[in-house]
Each structure stands twice: as structure tokens, then as C-alpha cells.
Scaffold this active site. Structure first.
Site, mmCIF file in Angstrom:
data_model
loop_
_atom_site.group_PDB
_atom_site.id
_atom_site.type_symbol
_atom_site.label_atom_id
_atom_site.label_comp_id
_atom_site.label_asym_id
_atom_site.label_seq_id
_atom_site.Cartn_x
_atom_site.Cartn_y
_atom_site.Cartn_z
ATOM 1 N N GLU A 22 0.850 -1.175 0.000
ATOM 2 C CA GLU A 22 0.000 0.000 0.000
ATOM 3 C C GLU A 22 0.895 1.237 0.000
ATOM 4 O O GLU A 22 1.956 1.251 0.629
ATOM 5 C CB GLU A 22 -0.910 0.028 1.243
ATOM 6 N N HIS A 82 -4.654 6.511 -0.200
ATOM 7 C CA HIS A 82 -3.854 5.309 -0.064
ATOM 8 C C HIS A 82 -4.357 4.277 -1.060
ATOM 9 O O HIS A 82 -5.421 4.444 -1.650
ATOM 10 C CB HIS A 82 -3.859 4.773 1.374
ATOM 11 N N HIS A 84 -5.069 0.173 -2.458
ATOM 12 C CA HIS A 84 -5.502 -1.170 -2.084
ATOM 13 C C HIS A 84 -5.005 -2.136 -3.159
ATOM 14 O O HIS A 84 -5.681 -2.350 -4.155
ATOM 15 C CB HIS A 84 -7.034 -1.240 -2.005
ATOM 16 N N ASP A 95 -10.069 0.898 7.566
ATOM 17 C CA ASP A 95 -10.003 2.319 7.219
ATOM 18 C C ASP A 95 -11.063 3.103 7.988
ATOM 19 O O ASP A 95 -10.810 4.207 8.467
ATOM 20 C CB ASP A 95 -10.218 2.525 5.715
HETATM 21 ZN ZN LIG Z 1 -7.501 0.938 3.024
#
Ligand SMILES: [Zn+2]
Length: 143
Positions: A22, A82, A84, A95
């Protein structure tokens, strides 16, 4: 939220280059009259060391550094992004839980799904205190 094409492309490129981990970063811009305008996406190191493929962590000192560097331009941190890797482009339960602990109402969050390190699909969300959840946010890419 509104974001320039070049910045949206930079987020996608960052997400692909970090695969299979990530990646994360900060969105700086302005938030006025309920409209978030992103001026720049600033990459930040993912400080997660144990499970970087499924977790990310932004260090407080990195956030402060970004905030200091953009304040002179009249910009502020308006959100985060961010990726995935090989997971859907929507906030996970993790999250949501982390956001509920720290994010304030109206902060935007871009989640980029990255399939096999190639196809990057961004989606935008806004966190709402009422309901303690992310709601879908239109992602307007300016040419
Ligand atoms: Zn996430």
C-alpha cells in the site's frame, strides 16, 4: 472533490509503483463552502512495517512537515490517499475504524485499487462524524 488531471495521474502512478504494498499520501488544497479542491497530491512514506501489503501508516511528523511546507501557499491538508493492492477501491472496515478515531468531519479520502500492479482505479470518499462512516464523494478530474 476536484483534482487536476496531472495530480490524479500522479496518485495512480504512485499506487502502481508501490505495488504490491500500500502507498499513501496527503492531499493539499482548499476547502471552502463545502467544496474541496486539491492542488497537489504529496506522497508520504508508508510507515507500516509488519503488513504493508494490507495496511498503511502516516507518521505525525510527516504530516506536520507537509503542513508546514504548504502553509505559505495558503494551502492546507484537505485529505489523504492510499492504495488497495488487489483489493476494491473503497474504504475497508479498518479504514473506517481508523478514520473514526482520528479524522474530522468532511475530510476527503481517495482510495486507489491496483489490480496486479497495473490498472489503478481511484475512488473518493468523505468521512462523516454523523454515522461514523465514509460516504461516496464525486471525484471531479479537471483537465
Ligand atoms: Zn484501506
Amino acid at each position: 472533490m476536484k483534482i487536476p488531471r496531472a495530480q490524479a495521474d500522479a496518485i495512480a502512478a504512485h499506487a502502481r509503483s508501490g505495488y504490491p504494498h500500500e502507498i499513501c499520501g496527503v492531499l493539499v488544497g482548499t476547502a471552502r463552502d463545502g467544496v474541496v479542491r486539491v492542488a497537489r497530491a504529496v506522497p508520504v512514506t508508508n510507515r507500516e512495517t509488519e503488513r504493508p501489503a494490507v495496511r498503511y501508516q502516516i507518521a505525525p511528523e510527516d504530516l506536520i512537515g507537509v503542513q508546514r511546507s504548504v502553509r505559505a501557499e495558503g494551502l492546507d491538508i484537505v485529505g489523504y490517499y492510499h492504495s488497495h493492492p488487489d483489493h476494491p477501491a473503497r474504504p475497508s472496515e479498518t479504514d473506517r475504524r481508523i478514520a473514526a478515531e482520528g479524522l474530522s468531519d468532511g475530510v476527503v479520502h481517495v482510495v486507489v485499487g491496483v489490480e496486479k500492479g497495473e490498472r489503478a482505479t481511484p475512488s473518493a470518499w468523505v468521512f462523516r462524524d454523523r454515522g461514523q462512516a465514509f460516504e461516496p464523494e464525486p471525484l471531479e478530474v479537471d483537465e
